[in-house]
Design an enzyme around this catalytic site. Structure first.
Site, PDB file in Angstrom:
ATOM      1  N   GLU A 148       0.776  -1.176   0.133  1.00 35.29           N
ATOM      2  CA  GLU A 148       0.086   0.081   0.184  1.00 35.29           C
ATOM      3  C   GLU A 148       0.925   1.154   0.129  1.00 35.29           C
ATOM      4  OE1 GLU A 148      -2.637  -0.393   3.169  1.00 35.29           O
ATOM      5  OE2 GLU A 148      -4.031  -2.046   2.135  1.00 35.29           O
ATOM      6  N   CYS A 174      -2.288  -4.864  -5.487  1.00 42.78           N
ATOM      7  CA  CYS A 174      -2.720  -5.910  -4.704  1.00 42.78           C
ATOM      8  C   CYS A 174      -1.697  -7.024  -4.973  1.00 42.78           C
ATOM      9  CB  CYS A 174      -4.032  -6.579  -5.559  1.00 42.78           C
ATOM     10  SG  CYS A 174      -5.519  -5.730  -5.186  1.00 42.78           S
ATOM     11  N   GLU A 194      -2.005 -10.344  -5.817  1.00 47.02           N
ATOM     12  CA  GLU A 194      -2.142 -11.114  -6.830  1.00 47.02           C
ATOM     13  C   GLU A 194      -1.136 -10.611  -8.130  1.00 47.02           C
ATOM     14  OE1 GLU A 194      -4.383 -10.134  -4.892  1.00 47.02           O
ATOM     15  OE2 GLU A 194      -6.284 -11.289  -5.353  1.00 47.02           O
ATOM     16  N   CYS A 249     -10.159  -9.289  -6.571  1.00 42.55           N
ATOM     17  CA  CYS A 249     -10.801  -7.931  -7.169  1.00 42.55           C
ATOM     18  C   CYS A 249     -10.809  -7.889  -8.719  1.00 42.55           C
ATOM     19  CB  CYS A 249     -10.076  -6.794  -6.657  1.00 42.55           C
ATOM     20  SG  CYS A 249      -8.525  -6.497  -7.431  1.00 42.55           S
ATOM     21  N   CYS A 298      -7.376  -7.515 -10.740  1.00 42.29           N
ATOM     22  CA  CYS A 298      -6.492  -8.660 -10.542  1.00 42.29           C
ATOM     23  C   CYS A 298      -7.121  -9.905 -11.394  1.00 42.29           C
ATOM     24  CB  CYS A 298      -6.384  -9.049  -9.151  1.00 42.29           C
ATOM     25  SG  CYS A 298      -5.270  -8.175  -8.215  1.00 42.29           S
TER      26      CYS A 298
HETATM   27  N1  THU Z   1      -6.206  -6.511  -2.013  1.00 41.99           N
HETATM   28  C1  THU Z   1      -5.428  -7.451  -2.502  1.00 41.99           C
HETATM   29  O1  THU Z   1      -4.244  -7.733  -2.219  1.00 41.99           O
HETATM   30  N2  THU Z   1      -6.104  -8.392  -3.397  1.00 41.99           N
HETATM   31  C2  THU Z   1      -7.409  -8.467  -3.706  1.00 41.99           C
HETATM   32  O2  THU Z   1      -7.826  -9.208  -4.502  1.00 41.99           O
HETATM   33  C3  THU Z   1      -8.213  -7.734  -3.011  1.00 41.99           C
HETATM   34  C4  THU Z   1      -7.656  -6.695  -2.157  1.00 41.99           C
HETATM   35  C5  THU Z   1      -5.510  -5.686  -1.065  1.00 41.99           C
HETATM   36  C6  THU Z   1      -5.616  -4.535  -1.551  1.00 41.99           C
HETATM   37  C7  THU Z   1      -5.367  -3.544  -0.394  1.00 41.99           C
HETATM   38  O3  THU Z   1      -3.967  -3.397  -0.107  1.00 41.99           O
HETATM   39  C8  THU Z   1      -6.110  -4.318   0.662  1.00 41.99           C
HETATM   40  O4  THU Z   1      -6.294  -5.709   0.204  1.00 41.99           O
HETATM   41  C9  THU Z   1      -7.422  -3.948   1.078  1.00 41.99           C
HETATM   42  O5  THU Z   1      -8.251  -3.974   0.045  1.00 41.99           O
END
Ligand code: THU
Length: 157
Positions: free
Chosen positions: A63, A72, A74, A111, A114
């Site tokens: 982040e 993310c 993935e 998400c 991804c």
């Molecule tokens: N996040 C992922 O790493 N992968 C996903 O498929 C959904 C969300 C992360 C993004 C963010 O850093 C945290 O989860 C909260 O949304």
């Protein structure tokens, strides 16, 4: 004419039901999750790819203070594969998470952004790869292909 799209997936109740390959890539995703940098959401995600030559590629969500600049887990794993390997082919993608964003009865489901990236790598290697997801309740979802999570991608056959 009305048509119907259906797909199947497996829901396994515990880690004991995983194959050796699945256990291995899931353990790598758990390891990756520890390296997540998620001070803002406090939701850590780990992803790992098991390649056809048994190499493991790890990724975790990263982040940033400027929120949209983060990425993310993935995509970190898949882009790392694309940048460093990209010839062996992906066999399994495992995803795990740690945090209170999801309730115990909610599935972790990747998400949309991804999923689009997952589809691109499946298309590049001209073969599907399995997607293994650990849920909050310790159960696992297994999709044989990204096309079960993202049907009708652009240019789909
Ligand atoms: N996040 C992922 O790493 N992968 C996903 O498929 C959904 C969300 C992360 C993004 C963010 O850093 C945290 O989860 C909260 O949304």
């Amino acid at each position: 004419m009305e048509k119907e799209f259906t797909f199947s997936y497996r829901h396994l109740k515990s880690i004991d039901e995983l194959t050796d390959d699945q256990k291995k890539v899931f353990a790598a995703a758990e390891k990756a999750c520890k390296k997540a940098y998620a001070p803002y959401s406090k939701f850590k995600v780990g992803a790992a790819l098991l390649l056809n030559d048994d190499t493991l590629v790890l990724g975790s969500n990263q982040e940033n203070k400027a929120y949209p600049a983060g990425l993310c887990a993935e995509r970190v794993a898949l882009f790392s594969y694309g940048a460093q390997h990209n010839t062996q082919g992906i066999k399994i993608l495992a995803i795990t998470s740690n945090g209170s964003m999801l309730k115990n009865d909610q599935f972790f489901s990747p998400c949309g952004g991804c999923r689009q990236v997952m589809a691109e790598y499946a298309s590049m290697q001209e073969a599907p790869y399995e997607i293994l997801i650990k849920n909050e309740d310790g159960s696992f979802l297994i999709f044989e292909s990204i096309y079960n999570l993202l049907p009708f991608t652009f240019g789909t056959k």
